[in-house]
Design an enzyme around this catalytic site. Structure first.
Site, mmCIF file in Angstrom:
data_model
loop_
_atom_site.group_PDB
_atom_site.id
_atom_site.type_symbol
_atom_site.label_atom_id
_atom_site.label_comp_id
_atom_site.label_asym_id
_atom_site.label_seq_id
_atom_site.Cartn_x
_atom_site.Cartn_y
_atom_site.Cartn_z
ATOM 1 N N GLU A 148 -8.034 10.994 3.151
ATOM 2 C CA GLU A 148 -9.985 10.547 3.412
ATOM 3 C C GLU A 148 -10.448 10.831 4.043
ATOM 4 O O GLU A 148 -11.508 10.167 4.727
ATOM 5 C CB GLU A 148 -8.943 9.125 3.372
HETATM 6 C C1 TNX Z 1 -5.945 4.034 2.808
HETATM 7 S S1 TNX Z 1 -3.013 6.035 1.805
HETATM 8 C C2 TNX Z 1 -5.334 4.649 3.926
HETATM 9 C C3 TNX Z 1 -5.364 3.498 4.881
HETATM 10 C C4 TNX Z 1 -5.754 1.750 4.877
HETATM 11 C C5 TNX Z 1 -4.952 1.851 4.410
HETATM 12 C C6 TNX Z 1 -4.725 -0.083 3.442
HETATM 13 C C7 TNX Z 1 -4.006 6.176 3.644
HETATM 14 C C8 TNX Z 1 -3.356 7.206 3.824
HETATM 15 N N1 TNX Z 1 -4.894 5.569 4.274
HETATM 16 O O1 TNX Z 1 -6.534 4.586 5.676
HETATM 17 O O2 TNX Z 1 -5.250 1.484 5.819
HETATM 18 O O3 TNX Z 1 -4.805 2.589 3.050
HETATM 19 O O4 TNX Z 1 -4.432 -0.321 2.351
#
Ligand code: TNX
Length: 490
Positions: free
Chosen positions: A296
């Site tokens: 992300e």
């Molecule tokens: C996605 S999936 C994230 C996290 C969040 C989470 C909450 C991923 C690698 N990153 O930063 O905490 O969703 O469900």
């Protein structure tokens, strides 16, 4: 009455019922050779709590633990007969796993509800058991909310019960930096001083972290430390403005948005920082892996992201560890040989998730599956759940968590390409140990079974009946769990 073998979670690879039962009340002692003695002591301490029986550990006895070659790879053989119990494995880790089975074969009991009221009987059975996957993980996000050393130790004991053997700690994020790094004191003094919602925060000193690692080792659990880069870094940027591109420190962040922060990619300080942090983290961690996040990074321009991942993964590999990254890192044209990808898209892959994940395999690495729609323990169970999020096709019922197979998620990726399976618990809405346990249990039992038990047709009704037996153990151990509908809880 003891439980029969077919109540165990994760289901053993093979099990046969025998005649009669072994009455633990008649056990004289646990017999263990020197190499098996630590597991013998661990078993004895569990049994003292559970039954009130004091079983000495020595050379002779009718509960016999043996380390010798010839047992299932990564597993154990267990035989319970009226005249004794024999547990054997190739190594102490295998014995430890067999002890977890033995615990579930006993009637649920604890110091608070001693089995001395009923004879601690175990129905005769023969079990030969081994894992499907080598990596059976749980992940705990200690960045969004901080959890102290004792809470992490407790979670280690909780997950050991299910034969999980990895605890991935998500140590850094926008809301907090949780591990002391020498030479960078503000990361924890400032960057660790808050959390989601504001109150609290905290961090592990390096000694705290060593204590966690040592405790995990005593439970045959490997710690995988994650430093999330280059996004999810607001706490670091706020602590050291020289890591930003404009030299301006952002405020500490106490919300739950993602994707707004990034290290400055063409800044020499960035790589001094990455090398210092990853070097210290690797030195503190005896396990073979180091996780560098990579997820992300929505505010890092694409070309910058690729340049950063190439350099940072090289720095991580230079520590001697095998690098792990979230699946987005597969977009990088150049990753160290054997880099492991952690897949967090859905059981039906979205966007380029399947394609970029397969690139880890093409370059000699393997994959860990943590599909968010089934393995994320922070999803609500149902509409009425007070805790949790729903973005990953939530709510996620126990049936959802159980109803998939790791070999059927990414086309072209089967057991041989998979290192294992992991159940992450992100903690935006999770504040207490009870929150942790009640979100994890019972869904983590479903994920543990997919990680351990042989691939077979799975019947939720059958699993639910074992879950009810497991729930009685959780209750006796004082582990909070969600009594979801659809399970005949006792
Ligand atoms: C996605 S999936 C994230 C996290 C969040 C989470 C909450 C991923 C690698 N990153 O930063 O905490 O969703 O469900």
């Amino acid at each position: 009455m003891g439980n029969t073998a077919d109540t165990v979670i994760p289901a053993p690879a093979s099990q046969t019922a025998g005649d009669g039962a072994f009455d633990l009340g008649r056990a004289t002692a646990i017999a263990a050779t020197a190499d098996a003695a630590p597991v013998g002591e661990y078993l004895a301490s569990l049994l003292r709590t559970a039954t009130g029986l004091y079983l000495p550990v020595g050379r002779d006895g009718n509960v016999v633990l043996t380390i010798e070659p010839g047992h299932p790879e990564g597993g154990y053989d267990l035989a319970v007969a009226p005249d004794g119990i024999r547990l054997a494995a190739n190594d102490a880790a295998g014995l430890f796993l067999g002890v977890q089975t033995l615990r579930q074969l006993l009637p649920p009991s604890s110091a608070d509800s001693p089995a001395s009221l009923v004879p601690p009987e175990i129905a005769a059975t023969t079990i030969s058991d081994h894992p499907r996957f080598a990596y059976r993980g749980a992940m705990l996000d200690v960045a969004r909310h901080f959890f102290g050393v004792d809470e992490v130790k407790r979670y280690i004991d909780d997950i050991a019960l299910l034969k999980l053997n990895v605890l991935h700690l998500h140590l850094t994020d926008d809301q907090g930096w949780r591990l002391e790094i020498e030479g960078w004191p503000r990361l924890t003094q400032h960057g660790g001083s808050t959390q989601v919602g504001g109150a609290g925060g905290g961090f592990y000193t390096q000694d705290d972290f060593r204590e966690i690692v040592a405790y995990a080792t005593s439970r045959f659990i490997t710690i995988v430390p994650e430093i999330d880069l280059p996004g999810h870094t607001n706490a670091a940027l706020s602590s050291y403005p020289e890591l930003t591109c404009d030299g301006h420190a952002p405020k500490l962040y106490e919300g739950i948005e993602v994707g707004f922060s990034s290290l400055c990619i063409d800044n020499a300080h960035t790589y001094e920082f990455v090398a210092d942090v990853l070097g210290q983290v690797a030195a503190l961690t005896p396990g073979p892996w180091i996780h560098i996040g990579g997820d992300e990074a929505l505010s890092t321009p694409d070309a910058d992201y690729l340049r950063f991942i190439e350099r940072a993964s090289g720095i991580a590999a230079a520590t001697g560890k095998t690098v792990i990254g979230w699946h987005e890192m597969g977009r990088s044209p150049d990753l160290p040989a054997g880099t492991v990808g952690e897949y967090w898209s859905f059981t039906t892959p979205e966007g380029d998730a399947a394609e970029v994940s397969r690139r880890f395999v093409d370059r000699g690495g393997r994959l860990i599956l943590a599909p968010a729609d089934v393995a994320y323990l922070d999803m609500k169970y149902d509409e009425s759940s007070a805790l949790g999020l729903v973005w990953a096709k939530g709510p996620t019922s126990i049936e959802d968590a159980y109803g998939w197979d790791p070999a059927e998620v990414i086309p072209g990726v089967g057991d041989a390409q998979l290192l294992g399976v992991e159940a992450p618990l992100w903690t935006e809405t999770i504040v207490t140990m009870t929150d942790i346990e009640s979100m994890a249990f019972p869904r983590i039992a479903a994920i543990a079974e997919l990680a351990w038990s042989p691939r077979r047709t799975r019947d939720f009704t059958e699993f639910a009946s074992r879950l009810a037996a497991f729930g009685a153990h959780l209750a006796a151990l004082g582990i909070a769990f969600h009594r979801a509908p659809g399970v005949p809880w006792r």
